[in-house]
Scaffold this active site. Structure first.
Site, PDB file in Angstrom:
ATOM      1  N   ASN A   1       0.799  -1.233   0.000  1.00  0.00           N
ATOM      2  CA  ASN A   1       0.000   0.000   0.000  1.00  0.00           C
ATOM      3  C   ASN A   1       0.831   1.284   0.000  1.00  0.00           C
ATOM      4  O   ASN A   1       0.375   2.294  -0.513  1.00  0.00           O
ATOM      5  CB  ASN A   1      -0.984  -0.012   1.177  1.00  0.00           C
ATOM      6  CG  ASN A   1      -0.300  -0.199   2.500  1.00  0.00           C
ATOM      7  OD1 ASN A   1       0.865  -0.596   2.577  1.00  0.00           O
ATOM      8  ND2 ASN A   1      -1.017   0.091   3.569  1.00  0.00           N
TER       9      ASN A   1
ATOM     10  N   GLU B   1       5.040  -4.640  11.675  1.00  0.00           N
ATOM     11  CA  GLU B   1       3.967  -3.672  11.443  1.00  0.00           C
ATOM     12  C   GLU B   1       2.862  -4.405  10.702  1.00  0.00           C
ATOM     13  O   GLU B   1       2.951  -4.613   9.493  1.00  0.00           O
ATOM     14  CB  GLU B   1       4.490  -2.504  10.593  1.00  0.00           C
ATOM     15  CG  GLU B   1       5.490  -1.628  11.305  1.00  0.00           C
ATOM     16  CD  GLU B   1       4.885  -0.821  12.439  1.00  0.00           C
ATOM     17  OE1 GLU B   1       3.644  -0.820  12.577  1.00  0.00           O
ATOM     18  OE2 GLU B   1       5.648  -0.212  13.195  1.00  0.00           O
TER      19      GLU B   1
ATOM     20  N   CYS C   1      -3.318   0.364   6.952  1.00  0.00           N
ATOM     21  CA  CYS C   1      -3.332  -0.558   8.093  1.00  0.00           C
ATOM     22  C   CYS C   1      -3.975   0.048   9.334  1.00  0.00           C
ATOM     23  O   CYS C   1      -4.630  -0.636  10.102  1.00  0.00           O
ATOM     24  CB  CYS C   1      -1.912  -0.973   8.416  1.00  0.00           C
ATOM     25  SG  CYS C   1      -0.844   0.457   8.624  1.00  0.00           S
TER      26      CYS C   1
ATOM     27  N   GLU D   1       8.064   2.080  14.536  1.00  0.00           N
ATOM     28  CA  GLU D   1       8.775   2.785  13.480  1.00  0.00           C
ATOM     29  C   GLU D   1       8.726   4.277  13.797  1.00  0.00           C
ATOM     30  O   GLU D   1       7.938   4.741  14.623  1.00  0.00           O
ATOM     31  CB  GLU D   1       8.139   2.488  12.117  1.00  0.00           C
ATOM     32  CG  GLU D   1       8.248   1.015  11.771  1.00  0.00           C
ATOM     33  CD  GLU D   1       8.128   0.700  10.299  1.00  0.00           C
ATOM     34  OE1 GLU D   1       7.049   0.938   9.732  1.00  0.00           O
ATOM     35  OE2 GLU D   1       9.118   0.197   9.721  1.00  0.00           O
TER      36      GLU D   1
HETATM   37  P1  NAD Z   1       1.320  -9.698   3.029  1.00  0.00           P
HETATM   38  O1  NAD Z   1       1.440 -10.182   4.415  1.00  0.00           O
HETATM   39  O2  NAD Z   1       0.603 -10.530   2.054  1.00  0.00           O
HETATM   40  O3  NAD Z   1       2.769  -9.447   2.401  1.00  0.00           O
HETATM   41  C1  NAD Z   1       3.699  -8.583   3.008  1.00  0.00           C
HETATM   42  C2  NAD Z   1       5.081  -8.875   2.484  1.00  0.00           C
HETATM   43  O4  NAD Z   1       5.546 -10.108   3.037  1.00  0.00           O
HETATM   44  C3  NAD Z   1       5.187  -9.027   0.967  1.00  0.00           C
HETATM   45  O5  NAD Z   1       6.360  -8.383   0.534  1.00  0.00           O
HETATM   46  C4  NAD Z   1       5.288 -10.533   0.798  1.00  0.00           C
HETATM   47  O6  NAD Z   1       5.965 -10.917  -0.389  1.00  0.00           O
HETATM   48  C5  NAD Z   1       6.089 -10.922   2.012  1.00  0.00           C
HETATM   49  N1  NAD Z   1       5.970 -12.317   2.430  1.00  0.00           N
HETATM   50  C6  NAD Z   1       4.909 -13.148   2.280  1.00  0.00           C
HETATM   51  N2  NAD Z   1       5.174 -14.351   2.850  1.00  0.00           N
HETATM   52  C7  NAD Z   1       6.423 -14.270   3.382  1.00  0.00           C
HETATM   53  C8  NAD Z   1       7.255 -15.184   4.110  1.00  0.00           C
HETATM   54  N3  NAD Z   1       6.866 -16.412   4.409  1.00  0.00           N
HETATM   55  N4  NAD Z   1       8.471 -14.753   4.495  1.00  0.00           N
HETATM   56  C9  NAD Z   1       8.893 -13.489   4.224  1.00  0.00           C
HETATM   57  N5  NAD Z   1       8.149 -12.599   3.533  1.00  0.00           N
HETATM   58  C10 NAD Z   1       6.922 -12.975   3.120  1.00  0.00           C
HETATM   59  O7  NAD Z   1       0.686  -8.231   3.154  1.00  0.00           O
HETATM   60  P2  NAD Z   1       0.104  -7.306   1.986  1.00  0.00           P
HETATM   61  O8  NAD Z   1      -1.137  -7.941   1.484  1.00  0.00           O
HETATM   62  O9  NAD Z   1       1.190  -6.956   1.048  1.00  0.00           O
HETATM   63  O10 NAD Z   1      -0.276  -5.991   2.799  1.00  0.00           O
HETATM   64  C11 NAD Z   1      -1.465  -5.818   3.460  1.00  0.00           C
HETATM   65  C12 NAD Z   1      -1.297  -6.065   4.939  1.00  0.00           C
HETATM   66  O11 NAD Z   1      -0.242  -5.256   5.448  1.00  0.00           O
HETATM   67  C13 NAD Z   1      -2.517  -5.677   5.731  1.00  0.00           C
HETATM   68  O12 NAD Z   1      -2.767  -6.633   6.725  1.00  0.00           O
HETATM   69  C14 NAD Z   1      -2.121  -4.359   6.366  1.00  0.00           C
HETATM   70  O13 NAD Z   1      -2.809  -4.036   7.534  1.00  0.00           O
HETATM   71  C15 NAD Z   1      -0.676  -4.558   6.602  1.00  0.00           C
HETATM   72  N6  NAD Z   1       0.007  -3.262   6.716  1.00  0.00           N
HETATM   73  C16 NAD Z   1       0.482  -2.882   7.934  1.00  0.00           C
HETATM   74  C17 NAD Z   1       1.105  -1.648   8.081  1.00  0.00           C
HETATM   75  C18 NAD Z   1       1.626  -1.200   9.414  1.00  0.00           C
HETATM   76  O14 NAD Z   1       2.466  -0.316   9.445  1.00  0.00           O
HETATM   77  N7  NAD Z   1       1.172  -1.732  10.521  1.00  0.00           N
HETATM   78  C19 NAD Z   1       1.263  -0.825   6.979  1.00  0.00           C
HETATM   79  C20 NAD Z   1       0.773  -1.252   5.747  1.00  0.00           C
HETATM   80  C21 NAD Z   1       0.153  -2.483   5.633  1.00  0.00           C
END
Ligand code: NAD
Length: 486
Positions: free
Chosen positions: A155, A252, A286, A460
């Site tokens: 995002n 996060e 998020c 962060e």
């Molecule tokens: P996701 O969990 O599908 O993927 C996040 C990242 O992790 C991607 O780069 C993905 O390739 C990687 N990944 C996936 N499996 C992995 C593994 N086994 N080992 C290492 N890396 C791996 O998340 P998304 O769909 O890209 O993003 C949406 C989510 O992120 C939502 O839940 C949102 O709330 C959260 N988010 C949190 C924050 C925050 O600061 N708290 C900010 C933005 C988004």
């Protein structure tokens, strides 16, 4: 119209763009039209190895610089980012589908803020002197962790790359960053800008890939720290893998945050806060306040005004300055969101507005508001990550605090009221890391950002991030004799 955002190459390793087309293909699609705008390739094991080796080598020399010397380079990076804001904003819009009117003010600018803040802080990172009487003292040395891995969600690709990179580099670490496979373009620009600013080759590397590439980075013994922005299920996997190597982590993760509107709230501001906390970035934030608790005395007026203002949203091509709601990042995410909307309808929530996909190509969902939502409904419990607001009613302060906290998440929380004593009293009782009073979703770099419970660990931004990218060595010094028993 044919669009292209093809980067020089898929990866940025050891100070230069690197390609290896034998890695799995990663198509980059412009979410507003469905057109492919770039084709990248996942990092092969050989490239992952190159990135980690380069980072390890670069980190040794980087750590020897003074904090002020490191900071100077980060400050230069901030300046370059600001001077290239328009180009970086356009790329962010192509990468994510977010409206250009947002990306011009929220993405590269936020990244530049991080480089500026941590660049400024770098020269003041010190240990302390601990007096222990006339014959001894201890001093502490703040040391970098080593090679840090950053893994991004889709995002905020520019912001995430900077929020992780800036404190890591300020503390004397090197970084290997893996962007989300959905939005792989922007982080490459950050690596390029850092090189231009004077960062040594290998200090900030970008490798592309899906979860398997992320997992390979997390488990490598050379990696001292992992910072993930992503969903809770991914967080669990990454945290567990990092634990095996006893690595430092920052997580996060997701949220289902409460936004509480009391009867005495300023109506326009409360509606504005709910709009910002649900529809900015098409709801893909998020910290969004997706459970909007509205007290009985103001509820119908709140819903009426909300419907009026949501009707003013402009869905459209995110490159158009007038657009305020862009598409979802992917067809998959659009379908997930539409599935939640169906759940809302079938479980008995009242649809106030929206609830359907947008017209034409692209992965649009109209901004959607449900009223009469109850705590047990799926749309009140699960993170949707799309433009879907759930409005719930409440009567008393104690009741709303209990219900707001009845979730496994704990990222954010907001309160709208003109009674400031109540605002502070309520916020103090909410289980959340990043809270707002009469505002929503502000994220200044000066303030800590992060969650409690399943929403994550670590913080962060702010001085708090320094503790998550450095460690203390303590050195006991005796000035007198050693009293050994024999
Ligand atoms: P996701 O969990 O599908 O993927 C996040 C990242 O992790 C991607 O780069 C993905 O390739 C990687 N990944 C996936 N499996 C992995 C593994 N086994 N080992 C290492 N890396 C791996 O998340 P998304 O769909 O890209 O993003 C949406 C989510 O992120 C939502 O839940 C949102 O709330 C959260 N988010 C949190 C924050 C925050 O600061 N708290 C900010 C933005 C988004």
């Amino acid at each position: 119209m044919t669009l292209s955002a093809q980067p020089v190459a898929s990866h940025y390793i050891d100070g230069a763009y690197v390609e290896d087309t034998s890695g799995a293909e990663i198509p980059v699609i412009f979410a507003a039209t469905g057109e492919r705008i770039a084709t990248l390739h996942a990092a092969t094991p050989a490239l992952i190895e190159r990135a980690l080796a380069a980072a390890e080598r670069a980190q040794r020399d980087w750590a020897k610089l003074t904090g002020r010397e490191r900071g100077r380079i980060l400050l230069r990076a901030a300046e370059i980012m600001r001077s290239r804001n328009e180009e970086l904003s356009q790329l962010e819009t192509l990468d994510t589908g977010k409206p250009i009117q947002e990306t011009r003010v929220a993405d590269a600018t936020s990244g530049a803020d991080a480089f500026e803040y941590f660049g400024g802080l770098a020269g003041s990172l010190t240990g302390e002197h601990i007096p222990l009487g006339p014959d001894a003292f201890t001093y502490t040395i703040r040391e970098p962790l080593g090679v840090c891995v950053g893994i991004g969600a889709w995002n905020y690709p520019t912001q995430i790359a900077c929020w992780k990179g800036a404190p890591a580099l300020a503390c004397g670490n090197a970084m290997v960053f893996k962007p989300s496979e959905e939005t792989p373009l922007c982080a490459l620009k950050i690596a390029e800008i850092l090189t231009e600013a004077g960062a040594p080759p290998g200090l900030y590397n970008v490798v592309q890939g899906r979860g398997d590439v992320g997992a390979a980075l997390v488990t490598d013994p050379r990696v001292a720290k992992v910072s993930l922005t992503g969903s809770v299920p991914t967080g669990r996997k990454v945290y567990a893998a990092a634990a095996d190597g006893m690595k430092h982590v920052t997580m996060e993760l997701g949220g289902k945050s409460p936004l509480i509107v009391f009867d005495d709230a300023d109506l326009e501001n409360a509606v504005g806060g709910a709009i910002l906390g649900n529809f900015y970035s098409t709801g893909q934030v998020c910290s969004n306040g997706t459970r909007v608790f509205v007290q009985s005395g103001i509820r119908e007026r709140f819903l009426a005004r909300l419907a009026e203002r949501v009707a003013q949203a402009t869905l459209g091509d995110p490159r158009d300055e007038a657009t305020t709601i862009g598409p979802m990042v992917s067809a998959r995410q659009r379908d997930i969101v539409l599935g939640y909307i169906e759940a809302g309808k079938s479980e008995g929530a009242r649809l106030v507005t929206g609830g359907t996909p947008g017209d034409g190509p692209g992965w649009f969902v109209k901004p959607t508001v449900f009223a009469d939502v109850t705590d047990d409904m799926t749309i009140a419990r699960e993170e949707i990550f799309g433009p879907v607001m759930a409005v719930l009613g409440f009567d008393t302060e104690d009741e709303v605090i209990a219900r707001a906290n009845a979730t496994e998440f704990g990222l954010s929380a907001g309160v709208f009221t003109t009674d400031l004593a109540r605002a502070h009293r309520v916020i103090a009782q909410l289980n959340a890391g990043s809270c707002f009073i009469n505002s929503y979703n502000d994220a200044p770099v000066e303030a800590p950002f992060g969650g409690v419970k399943l929403s994550g660990v670590g913080r962060e931004n702010s001085k708090a991030a320094i503790n998550h990218y450095s460690q203390m060595k303590s050195v006991f010094v005796r000035l007198g004799d050693v009293a050994a028993p024999f």
